[in-house]
Structure formats: C-alpha cells, structure tokens
Design a protein around this motif. Structure first.
Motif, PDB file in Angstrom:
ATOM      1  N   VAL A   1      23.111  30.251  36.368  1.00 54.22           N
ATOM      2  CA  VAL A   1      22.542  30.227  35.024  1.00 54.22           C
ATOM      3  C   VAL A   1      23.593  30.693  34.031  1.00 54.22           C
ATOM      4  CG1 VAL A   1      20.741  31.144  33.517  1.00 54.22           C
ATOM      5  CG2 VAL A   1      20.227  30.632  35.911  1.00 54.22           C
ATOM      6  N   CYS A   2      23.840  29.879  33.025  1.00 54.93           N
ATOM      7  CA  CYS A   2      24.786  30.213  31.960  1.00 54.93           C
ATOM      8  C   CYS A   2      23.982  30.529  30.700  1.00 54.93           C
ATOM      9  CB  CYS A   2      25.748  29.053  31.710  1.00 54.93           C
ATOM     10  SG  CYS A   2      26.956  29.357  30.404  1.00 54.93           S
ATOM     11  N   LYS A   3      24.075  31.764  30.245  1.00 50.32           N
ATOM     12  CA  LYS A   3      23.275  32.180  29.094  1.00 50.32           C
ATOM     13  C   LYS A   3      23.617  31.395  27.836  1.00 50.32           C
ATOM     14  CE  LYS A   3      22.577  36.903  30.800  1.00 50.32           C
ATOM     15  NZ  LYS A   3      22.746  38.347  30.511  1.00 50.32           N
ATOM     16  N   GLU A   4      24.869  31.007  27.704  1.00 48.67           N
ATOM     17  CA  GLU A   4      25.292  30.209  26.546  1.00 48.67           C
ATOM     18  C   GLU A   4      25.282  28.718  26.852  1.00 48.67           C
ATOM     19  OE1 GLU A   4      25.916  31.426  23.586  1.00 48.67           O
ATOM     20  OE2 GLU A   4      25.575  33.495  24.236  1.00 48.67           O
TER      21      GLU A   4
ATOM     22  N   PRO B   1      27.653  21.959  35.996  1.00 45.14           N
ATOM     23  CA  PRO B   1      27.755  23.378  35.597  1.00 45.14           C
ATOM     24  C   PRO B   1      27.393  23.574  34.135  1.00 45.14           C
ATOM     25  CG  PRO B   1      29.918  22.385  35.603  1.00 45.14           C
ATOM     26  CD  PRO B   1      28.964  21.301  36.022  1.00 45.14           C
ATOM     27  N   GLY B   2      27.242  24.853  33.752  1.00 42.59           N
ATOM     28  CA  GLY B   2      27.000  25.196  32.355  1.00 42.59           C
ATOM     29  C   GLY B   2      25.570  24.997  31.899  1.00 42.59           C
ATOM     30  N   LEU B   3      24.598  25.156  32.783  1.00 43.68           N
ATOM     31  CA  LEU B   3      23.196  24.953  32.432  1.00 43.68           C
ATOM     32  C   LEU B   3      22.501  26.292  32.201  1.00 43.68           C
ATOM     33  CD1 LEU B   3      22.150  22.198  35.015  1.00 43.68           C
ATOM     34  CD2 LEU B   3      23.074  21.902  32.710  1.00 43.68           C
ATOM     35  N   GLN B   4      21.676  26.303  31.181  1.00 49.69           N
ATOM     36  CA  GLN B   4      20.828  27.472  30.949  1.00 49.69           C
ATOM     37  C   GLN B   4      19.458  27.275  31.587  1.00 49.69           C
ATOM     38  OE1 GLN B   4      20.177  28.346  26.818  1.00 49.69           O
ATOM     39  NE2 GLN B   4      18.814  30.062  27.227  1.00 49.69           N
ATOM     40  N   ALA B   5      18.899  26.079  31.427  1.00 52.11           N
ATOM     41  CA  ALA B   5      17.602  25.778  32.021  1.00 52.11           C
ATOM     42  C   ALA B   5      17.413  24.270  32.020  1.00 52.11           C
ATOM     43  CB  ALA B   5      16.467  26.455  31.244  1.00 52.11           C
ATOM     44  N   VAL B   6      16.622  23.805  32.974  1.00 48.70           N
ATOM     45  CA  VAL B   6      16.257  22.394  33.082  1.00 48.70           C
ATOM     46  C   VAL B   6      14.747  22.320  33.204  1.00 48.70           C
ATOM     47  CG1 VAL B   6      16.509  20.243  34.377  1.00 48.70           C
ATOM     48  CG2 VAL B   6      18.430  21.841  34.236  1.00 48.70           C
ATOM     49  N   VAL B   7      14.109  21.542  32.354  1.00 45.16           N
ATOM     50  CA  VAL B   7      12.662  21.353  32.382  1.00 45.16           C
ATOM     51  C   VAL B   7      12.384  19.954  32.909  1.00 45.16           C
ATOM     52  CG1 VAL B   7      10.534  21.291  31.047  1.00 45.16           C
ATOM     53  CG2 VAL B   7      12.324  22.936  30.461  1.00 45.16           C
ATOM     54  N   ALA B   8      11.699  19.869  34.040  1.00 44.57           N
ATOM     55  CA  ALA B   8      11.323  18.593  34.641  1.00 44.57           C
ATOM     56  C   ALA B   8       9.847  18.359  34.354  1.00 44.57           C
ATOM     57  CB  ALA B   8      11.596  18.611  36.146  1.00 44.57           C
ATOM     58  N   ASN B   9       9.554  17.416  33.498  1.00 45.39           N
ATOM     59  CA  ASN B   9       8.188  17.189  33.025  1.00 45.39           C
ATOM     60  C   ASN B   9       7.664  15.839  33.496  1.00 45.39           C
ATOM     61  OD1 ASN B   9       5.887  17.808  30.964  1.00 45.39           O
ATOM     62  ND2 ASN B   9       6.529  15.724  30.484  1.00 45.39           N
ATOM     63  N   ASP B  10       6.353  15.799  33.714  1.00 48.47           N
ATOM     64  CA  ASP B  10       5.676  14.543  34.013  1.00 48.47           C
ATOM     65  C   ASP B  10       4.202  14.707  33.683  1.00 48.47           C
ATOM     66  OD1 ASP B  10       6.731  11.931  35.755  1.00 48.47           O
ATOM     67  OD2 ASP B  10       4.550  12.151  35.694  1.00 48.47           O
ATOM     68  N   PHE B  11       3.557  13.571  33.391  1.00 52.80           N
ATOM     69  CA  PHE B  11       2.143  13.588  33.028  1.00 52.80           C
ATOM     70  C   PHE B  11       1.230  13.409  34.230  1.00 52.80           C
ATOM     71  CE2 PHE B  11      -1.609  11.757  30.699  1.00 52.80           C
ATOM     72  CZ  PHE B  11      -1.892  12.911  29.989  1.00 52.80           C
TER      73      PHE B  11
ATOM     74  N   GLY C   1      34.354  29.019  23.943  1.00 47.92           N
ATOM     75  CA  GLY C   1      35.292  29.756  24.784  1.00 47.92           C
ATOM     76  C   GLY C   1      34.863  29.849  26.228  1.00 47.92           C
ATOM     77  N   ILE C   2      34.004  28.946  26.665  1.00 49.37           N
ATOM     78  CA  ILE C   2      33.514  28.953  28.050  1.00 49.37           C
ATOM     79  C   ILE C   2      34.031  27.706  28.744  1.00 49.37           C
ATOM     80  CG2 ILE C   2      31.480  28.974  29.541  1.00 49.37           C
ATOM     81  CD1 ILE C   2      29.935  30.279  27.285  1.00 49.37           C
ATOM     82  N   GLN C   3      34.623  27.896  29.906  1.00 48.37           N
ATOM     83  CA  GLN C   3      35.112  26.783  30.710  1.00 48.37           C
ATOM     84  C   GLN C   3      34.155  26.531  31.865  1.00 48.37           C
ATOM     85  OE1 GLN C   3      37.750  25.073  29.691  1.00 48.37           O
ATOM     86  NE2 GLN C   3      38.001  26.508  27.987  1.00 48.37           N
ATOM     87  N   ILE C   4      33.996  25.261  32.226  1.00 52.71           N
ATOM     88  CA  ILE C   4      33.116  24.918  33.341  1.00 52.71           C
ATOM     89  C   ILE C   4      33.969  24.665  34.580  1.00 52.71           C
ATOM     90  CG2 ILE C   4      31.369  23.961  31.803  1.00 52.71           C
ATOM     91  CD1 ILE C   4      32.294  21.173  32.620  1.00 52.71           C
TER      92      ILE C   4
END
Length: 625
Positions: free
Chosen positions: A182-185, A208-218, A138-141
């Motif tokens: 930040v979108c909790k859902e 849109p519609g992101l809760q979190a983004v993890v940018a990883n590298d070694f 029920g969430i629109q972006i």
C-alpha cells in the motif's frame, strides 16, 4: 500387512460413489463441498471434515504427513498453487498473469479469455501512468524485472560525480513503491464492472504505487465470487469488493470530493450509460480507460443507435475501426465539456472485436472552447469511398490570444468529383490525434526493458510499434482492396503503392486497425491517378463497365498528377544510358574519347567529338561495309 490405499475403493467403501457414474458427477450430485476459508489458513487445501477428520496444522503453517487412508486433494484444489481459499466442486482455477481466480463452470459470472491482451495492455499503460504521477511527488515505483536494468545504468556512472549526484531514477533519498504494498501517496483505482475481479486482482499483484483498488459490480453473485477471489489471492489489503450501481458509486465519490485517479470501464456491450458519471468521478489529470464491444453499432450497421448512445452517426466503410475510436473519443469529450472538462488521448487501440481507449481528463474553461474545432463531420462517397472532413469549429491565433468561430464549408460538391455519386454524412467525430506518441514510447521502452512480463507482450509491442509509426494528423485511411475493387482491377502490392506516394512527395504510413490500410496526406485525386496508371499496366475490360459505374467515370479521366509518368521518365532517362538510343542522341555526353584528346594512335581520326559530327565522320572517312 495393510492393503494399499486406492481412492476409488475408499469412496465406494464409504458409500460416496457408485459404479457406472463418474466421480465428478456423483460428487456434484451429493453436494460435496470444501471447508470454508477460515478452516484453511495454510497454503494447501485439505479434504472435508466429514470425509476423514480434520487436517491438523502446525504453528508455522505447515502440515504434517496426512493419514494414508485420507483421499488425495482434488485436482481443482491443487491447481490453486500457493493461493488460499476454497474451490468448490465444479469450479476451475484460471491463471492469468500473476492472478488466479475461481471461475464457476455454470458461467454465472462473465469471463472472456480473449481479452487477456486488453488486460495486459491496461496493466502496462497504468504502470507508466503511475510512474509519471508519482515521480512528480518524488516517489519511484519498483516493477519486478526492471531492477537489474536500473542497476546497470547506475554502475555505468562515472567516478566521483556519480556519487555526488542523485541516481538517475531518484533512488536512495526518494521513496519507492513496490508491487503488492500500500502506497499512501499512490493512486486509487475503480473497476466499475469487475465481474470476477480478475482485472483488479492483477492490478494489485502486478502494478506498483497503489493506494486502493475498488472492484465493483451490480450482481450479487459476481461480488460474492469477487470476495472469494480477493481472499484466494491474498490481496485484501489492497482490493475491496463493492456491490453497487457503478453510476451511483461514481456520483457518490464525486459528491464526497473523493474522486478516483483511474477509472476502468469494461462493460459487456456499450459503456455509454457510464460515461457521464466517469468523466466527473475521475480526478484532475486522472486516467479513464474505456472498452467498447458494440462494434456492430459503431461500425455503421445501425447509425441511429450509434447516435442515441454516442451522439454521432456511424457509416459503413473500410475505415470503420478507426471511425469507432474517433466516435468514442468524441462522446467522451462531449460529456466532459458539459462540466468544463476536456480529454487528452494517450492511446487508442482497435483489437479483435472491441476498441480500447486511454484518455486523461482535465479541467479548463479556455481549452474547452477549442473542443468544437477538434470535432469534424465526415463526407463519404458511396461510390468510390473517397472521404473528406469538415471541422465543426475554427480556431485562429492572434499572438497569445485565440479567436473561436464556426467553420466554413462544405468541402465537397453535390456529388463526388471522381465518380459522380452521392455522399453520406457521418459524425461528428474526433479529428485530432488518437495517441500521445511520447507516452506510447515510454510504454514501449518499459516493455523492452522487462521482457516476459506479460503473456501477450509480443503482440503489445507489435501494436504499439505500429501506433508510433502512424501519421497522427491524418484521420481515417484507405484500403488497397477497396481502391482496386472500385475500378475492378488487380490489387497492387502495399510496397508498390507506398513507393508511388513517397515518390510523389507525400507522407504515408500503415495503421494498426487494418492490415492493408494506407494513411496518407495525399489528396484523393492523387490516389486515383496512381490507380489509373496501375490499371494501364493491368488493363480491365472497359466494354463491360456501365456508363454510370464509378469505375467508368474514374478510368475515363487521364492521369493529371503524372505519378507513374514521372517514374517512367526517370526509368527512361537512366535505362541503357551508356548505349546509343535510336533517333535520340540528346542525352549523350559531349565528351571526346582519349584517342582524340591525345591526338595520336590509329583510328583517332574516326573518333566523334560531338553527336553532330558523327554522320560526317562515317560518310567521309569510313568506307561502307
């Protein structure tokens, strides 16, 4: 009167520069640095404190006029625009989409500007995937650029019914997720090999519609640069940098039962070592985005290496780009099957020097049983390039139940039936459709309603339009140049060859992976019949053909399908149909003329009511001329 300020004179007066050297080189040798981030909360960058005091800042974040003796801000710093963050000497600011990243000129962190198309396409696909995921909740972006079009749709609603019914896109009562919030859902995204962090930053600023983004590298240098770029773009509330082995990070998230909704793998080379962890760490129905740049291995130059990485033998052929797509899909499905999971491809693209696939991962023991019937071995003739598929498994339906068994084969004999050459065995590879046509249409519609969203949008729309026209149930393709070179004749045009196949009653389409490719459900015998008929119009010197060559064996057989023969018969039937054909009057219509029908008028007795009466009329009534 005070002398006018000049930057060069100021630097020389303070002993910073010397004559005979460039400004950039001397600043780099002296190690001039800009202030740390905490000293620069404003939108404009100030010069270092050791150059001319501090840069005052007002309470509202604006800067008063600077002293006329202060040197101007460097061009690199000014390129940053409205972003905040330090730009060191020797670094450049690269703008792509709505993101701006700091990039060291020493190439300490990998960045490839050619893959802007890859990143634009990923943003477009992820946006539509999130739209589908959140609409179920029920969430629109809200995508910038689509708001006006949505309002037009609402305004076109009729009267009171429009007021009583909910809006088409669920506006009003439904929640809305905007870009940069930040979108909790919302969804959690992992960019396992982020390098400079450009892709993750673009997600945060464009999707849109992101809760979190993890940018990883070694790489520690990459993570350090990543952290600077995150602060530089002001997306720290969405993007988090991570220094870890990508595999260990994904295994850890899986063990903690906190999977990612979207995992993006874009390594420098092969992604094979990350696939096992990725198919486990993605959530149920989640999206897995994988890029492969080791095309030499997947295109047949090193089949044994391809088998060690992806579990499939690659062979050389004109269809190598689509074969690479099917190999990586086979590898993903094979690894997912180990954990009772399977894949559903949404989009598979071959572009430039790499391939890119977008697949969803589901769990289901019953569906996993059908995976063997989705894989196939490839028999490819080394002489004429004819190829045949052999499925590994067989699935038969009995009402609502299915029976799984091994397939029967092979589909070919000891040698090729067309050129009598041997076969190569490749695979196994994915033999099912490469794309979800409905999803591709959604992406195309979204791009069409938001023109100018991406820098490479025209190319994206062109590729996706070609994808929608491809025959989804026909694996691999032939190329016109390879068919022509096999029999050493001129190459027919793409339009002529397609027309011949369509007139023969077969389906045909192009392929996004090759500009002169032909995808068709016609058997190879029909293709060679068309080429034999084409060779008759453009003959080759057969005396130069070796008795063992593929061209000799193919051209020594008469056409059996009659593709061009039927076309010639059709032309002969309709050519000069109103004129008398010498020696053949069977096609003349047996209709008397008006004179004979009316029975009056001069010369009515000379009219011929039928083809048989014509000679007698001429012989009895008409004198010789």
């Amino acid at each position: 009167m005070k002398a006018k300020f000049t930057p060069l004179a100021w630097f020389m007066r303070h002993g910073i520069l010397q004559l005979g050297r460039t400004v950039t080189n001397q600043l780099a040798r002296r190690g001039r640095r800009f202030p740390p981030p905490e000293d620069l909360p404003a939108k404009k960058l100030c010069p270092s404190k050791d150059m001319e005091g501090e840069c005052p800042q007002e309470a509202n974040g604006s800067h008063p006029e600077q002293h006329e003796e202060r040197p101007p801000t460097s061009d690199l710093a000014m390129d940053a625009g409205s972003c905040t963050g330090p730009v060191k000497t020797g670094e450049t600011v690269i703008t792509e989409g709505k993101a701006k990243i700091i990039f060291p000129s020493a190439n300490e962190v990998f960045y490839n500007p050619v893959q802007e198309f890859n990143r634009d396409l990923t943003c477009a696909v992820i946006t539509e995937f999130i739209r589908l995921q959140l609409s179920a909740k029920g969430i629109q972006i809200a995508v910038p650029g689509e708001e006006k079009i949505e309002k037009v749709v609402v305004d076109l609603s009729e009267g009171e019914e429009a007021e009583s019914e909910p809006a088409p896109d669920g506006e009003g009562a439904a929640q809305a997720a905007a870009v940069g919030e930040v979108c909790k859902e919302g969804v959690r995204i992992l960019e396992a090999l982020a390098a400079s962090g450009l892709r993750s930053i673009r997600f945060a600023k464009e999707v849109p519609g992101l809760q979190a983004v993890v940018a990883n590298d070694f790489s520690s240098k990459a993570v350090e640069l990543m952290a600077r770029n995150i602060q530089f773009n002001g997306v720290g509330h969405l993007v988090t940098s991570s220094l870890a082995d990508a595999r260990m990070l994904m295994y850890q998230q899986k063990a903690e039962k906190h999977p990612f909704d979207i995992i993006d793998l874009d390594p420098y080379g092969s992604p094979a070592i990350f696939l096992d962890a990725a198919v486990q760490a993605v959530s149920e129905g989640g999206l897995l985005c994988v890029t492969c740049t080791d095309m030499a291995v997947m295109a047949g130059n090193s089949g044994e290496t391809c088998y060690s990485k992806y579990g499939a033998m690659s062979i050389k052929g004109k269809f190598c780009h689509e074969m690479a797509l099917r190999i990586i899909l086979h590898s993903l499905d094979l690894r997912a099957n180990c954990y009772q999971r399977y894949i559903v491809p949404l989009l598979s693209v071959s572009a430039d020097f790499y391939i890119r696939v977008f697949v969803r991962v589901f769990t289901g023991q019953a569906t996993v049983k059908a995976s063997a019937s989705k894989q196939a071995l490839l028999y490819n003739c080394v002489g004429c390039g004819t190829h045949q598929f052999q499925r590994l498994g067989k699935m038969t339906g009995h009402g609502s139940n299915f029976k799984y068994s091994s397939a029967s084969g092979p589909p070919v004999g000891p040698s090729c039936e067309h050129c009598h050459q041997r076969h190569q065995l490749g695979g196994p590879m994915w033999a099912e459709p490469l794309h979800d046509q409905a999803f591709v249409q959604r992406v195309l519609s979204a791009l069409g309603s938001n023109l100018g969203r991406f820098g490479t949008q025209d190319r994206i729309q062109g590729v996706l339009s070609m994808v929608t026209e491809e025959l989804s149930d026909v694996p691999l393709y032939y190329t016109l140049d390879s068919l022509s070179s096999t029999i050493h004749c001129n190459t027919p045009s793409l339009l002529q060859f397609r027309s011949a196949l369509l007139h023969a009653g077969y389906r045909v389409s192009l392929s996004h992976a090759c500009k002169n490719a032909i995808k068709t459900d016609a058997p190879p015998s029909v293709l060679w019949d068309i080429m034999r008929c084409w060779e008759r119009l453009h003959p080759v010197k057969r005396e130069r053909l070796s008795d063992t060559s593929p061209a000799f064996h193919i051209l020594s057989v008469e056409p059996t399908g009659g593709i061009s023969t039927s076309l010639q018969d059709k032309r002969k039937l309709h050519q000069n149909k109103r004129k008398e054909r010498a020696g053949d009057r069977s096609q003349v219509k047996n209709i008397p003329c008006k004179r004979l029908k009316e029975g009056s008028g001069a010369g009515a007795e000379k009219c011929c009511p039928s083809p048989e009466a014509a000679p007698e009329a001429v012989k009895t009534d008409s004198p010789p001329q």
